[in-house]
Design a protein around this motif. Structure first.
Motif, PDB file in Angstrom:
ATOM      1  N   ALA A  60      23.021  39.850  29.891  1.00 60.35           N
ATOM      2  CA  ALA A  60      23.549  41.190  29.623  1.00 60.35           C
ATOM      3  C   ALA A  60      25.047  41.268  29.879  1.00 60.35           C
ATOM      4  O   ALA A  60      25.775  41.989  29.184  1.00 60.35           O
ATOM      5  N   PHE A  61      25.524  40.566  30.901  1.00 62.95           N
ATOM      6  CA  PHE A  61      26.964  40.525  31.178  1.00 62.95           C
ATOM      7  C   PHE A  61      27.731  40.091  29.937  1.00 62.95           C
ATOM      8  O   PHE A  61      28.725  40.704  29.535  1.00 62.95           O
ATOM      9  N   ALA A  62      27.273  39.022  29.308  1.00 59.98           N
ATOM     10  CA  ALA A  62      27.932  38.507  28.115  1.00 59.98           C
ATOM     11  C   ALA A  62      27.788  39.456  26.935  1.00 59.98           C
ATOM     12  O   ALA A  62      28.701  39.591  26.120  1.00 59.98           O
ATOM     13  N   ALA A  63      26.642  40.114  26.834  1.00 55.25           N
ATOM     14  CA  ALA A  63      26.431  41.058  25.721  1.00 55.25           C
ATOM     15  C   ALA A  63      27.442  42.188  25.772  1.00 55.25           C
ATOM     16  O   ALA A  63      27.947  42.641  24.734  1.00 55.25           O
ATOM     17  N   ALA A  64      27.775  42.675  26.972  1.00 55.65           N
ATOM     18  CA  ALA A  64      28.762  43.740  27.090  1.00 55.65           C
ATOM     19  C   ALA A  64      30.136  43.269  26.625  1.00 55.65           C
ATOM     20  O   ALA A  64      30.900  44.026  26.008  1.00 55.65           O
ATOM     21  N   VAL A  65      30.461  42.013  26.908  1.00 50.00           N
ATOM     22  CA  VAL A  65      31.737  41.457  26.453  1.00 50.00           C
ATOM     23  C   VAL A  65      31.743  41.321  24.933  1.00 50.00           C
ATOM     24  O   VAL A  65      32.720  41.671  24.261  1.00 50.00           O
ATOM     25  N   LEU A  66      30.653  40.828  24.365  1.00 49.88           N
ATOM     26  CA  LEU A  66      30.558  40.674  22.913  1.00 49.88           C
ATOM     27  C   LEU A  66      30.675  42.019  22.206  1.00 49.88           C
ATOM     28  O   LEU A  66      31.343  42.129  21.168  1.00 49.88           O
ATOM     29  N   GLU A  67      30.020  43.028  22.752  1.00 46.10           N
ATOM     30  CA  GLU A  67      30.057  44.347  22.107  1.00 46.10           C
ATOM     31  C   GLU A  67      31.487  44.862  21.985  1.00 46.10           C
ATOM     32  O   GLU A  67      31.871  45.434  20.956  1.00 46.10           O
ATOM     33  N   LYS A  68      32.282  44.667  23.021  1.00 48.70           N
ATOM     34  CA  LYS A  68      33.681  45.093  22.980  1.00 48.70           C
ATOM     35  C   LYS A  68      34.495  44.201  22.051  1.00 48.70           C
ATOM     36  O   LYS A  68      35.319  44.686  21.250  1.00 48.70           O
ATOM     37  N   LEU A  69      34.272  42.903  22.137  1.00 48.73           N
ATOM     38  CA  LEU A  69      35.019  41.959  21.306  1.00 48.73           C
ATOM     39  C   LEU A  69      34.784  42.213  19.820  1.00 48.73           C
ATOM     40  O   LEU A  69      35.711  42.072  19.007  1.00 48.73           O
ATOM     41  N   ALA A  70      33.565  42.592  19.465  1.00 44.98           N
ATOM     42  CA  ALA A  70      33.227  42.813  18.050  1.00 44.98           C
ATOM     43  C   ALA A  70      34.017  43.967  17.451  1.00 44.98           C
ATOM     44  O   ALA A  70      34.116  44.068  16.221  1.00 44.98           O
ATOM     45  N   THR A  71      34.578  44.844  18.273  1.00 45.48           N
ATOM     46  CA  THR A  71      35.361  45.978  17.776  1.00 45.48           C
ATOM     47  C   THR A  71      36.854  45.694  17.760  1.00 45.48           C
ATOM     48  O   THR A  71      37.632  46.534  17.313  1.00 45.48           O
ATOM     49  N   TRP A  72      37.265  44.515  18.263  1.00 42.98           N
ATOM     50  CA  TRP A  72      38.696  44.200  18.323  1.00 42.98           C
ATOM     51  C   TRP A  72      39.255  44.047  16.912  1.00 42.98           C
ATOM     52  O   TRP A  72      38.756  43.257  16.118  1.00 42.98           O
TER      53      TRP A  72
END
Length: 334
Positions: free
Chosen positions: A16-28
């Motif tokens: 889940a830690f990584a999923a939160a990072v991916l979710e933000k990165l996908a909007t960059w």
């Protein structure tokens, strides 16, 4: 050098830690995620059904390509990654130590979002270990954005961000660190892509290691000070979980009990502190004596039973003593 708006990104992560990072990165807006790597689905539960990682579930919802190699020992897996032509590789709790061939596939940089202020707490369990070793309410941890090397968490660091530990358990702190890490990543990416943000080497003489947790790390030692007991329980919550063995009236064998939620008593609960491990009923429910105070059991799970509050456990089982690991014998089954 790639232009930020055209940056090709490969993301690697699992929990889940990584999923939160991916979710933000996908909007960059500076680039796009061209593929997501995550650990293979693992069997879970009594039926041992294959369960996808939180990162895989999110990537599929976002319509991103998902890849799940067991490791990168096969040349075909390394070649498939290189064929993606990534400018940036971002890893966050992926679960693999990546070889040089994988890191070199990134044209600009292989980055890692690590949940500690490096060089402190290198390794598999930085969030849990920092809580377990930090008894002060003012203790601070954080996240680091690191340039990856083949060795474990030794690369130079582009940026860090501090996060207070407070009274969080490991699951709560992981959420806060994931948010901080995601923000730090997208704020730092433009400078990394442009070459204006420089990574600073770590001071290896100050490094500490955060070893992976095992079930034994959750066995509560009631002989220790209350702050240490609380830090241990918060550090292993929700996984692997805090456990103790309890002696109950008129029961021969100790009962394995998992501590789902609890907290230190804010004031003395008895004029004389009994021996560590002694369990006493109090208005708040049920408390266990430590070396210098009481720990209140808000919610527990006896082996083979459902969760219950301290009152219900005291009424149903008449507990009298919680055993320390040295006295408890075999490993818990709760």
């Amino acid at each position: 050098m790639a232009q930020a708006q055209n940056c090709r990104i490969v993301f690697m992560g699992t929990p889940a830690f990584a999923a939160a990072v991916l979710e933000k990165l996908a909007t960059w807006p500076g680039g796009r995620v061209v593929a997501v790597y995550t650990q293979p689905d693992r069997p879970r539960g009594r039926g041992m059904r294959l369960v996808p990682s939180p990162v895989k579930e999110l990537a599929e919802r976002l319509g991103l390509e998902v890849r799940q190699p067991l490791n990168f020992r096969e040349e075909t897996d390394r070649r498939a990654l290189a064929d993606l032509r990534p400018d940036i590789i971002v890893a966050a709790a992926y679960g693999l130590l990546l070889p040089r061939a994988v890191l070199d596939a990134a044209r600009i940089a292989p980055l890692n979002v690590h949940a500690s202020l490096l060089p402190r707490y290198r390794g598999a369990a930085p969030i849990q270990r920092c809580i377990m070793e930090s008894c002060s309410p003012d203790a601070v941890t954080g996240v680091s954005l690191m340039h990856m090397e083949p060795s474990l968490d030794t690369g130079p660091v582009y940026a860090t961000r501090a996060v207070p530990i407070g009274c969080c358990h490991a699951g709560e702190l992981a959420e806060a660190l994931a948010r901080a890490g995601a923000d730090l990543l997208v704020e730092s990416l433009p400078g990394i892509v442009a070459g204006t943000l420089t990574a600073i080497p770590q001071d290896h003489s100050k490094a500490t290691h955060a070893a992976k947790l095992v079930k034994a790390d959750g066995r509560v030692d009631w002989n220790r000070a209350l702050a240490q007991v609380d830090a241990q329980i918060r550090g292993v919550t929700p996984a692997p979980g805090a456990t103790t063995r309890v002696l109950c009236k008129d029961v021969v064998e100790p009962l394995d009990v998992r501590i789902m939620r609890g907290h230190p008593a804010p004031e003395p609960l008895a004029p004389v502190l009994p021996a560590p491990g002694t369990m006493v009923r109090v208005p708040a429910g049920l408390a266990v004596a430590c070396a210098d105070g009481f720990y209140l059991l808000d919610r527990v799970r006896p082996s083979g039973r459902k969760d219950m509050d301290g009152h219900a456990f005291a009424n149903g089982y008449a507990p009298v003593r919680a055993l320390a690991p040295a006295d408890a014998g075999q490993e818990p089954t709760a």
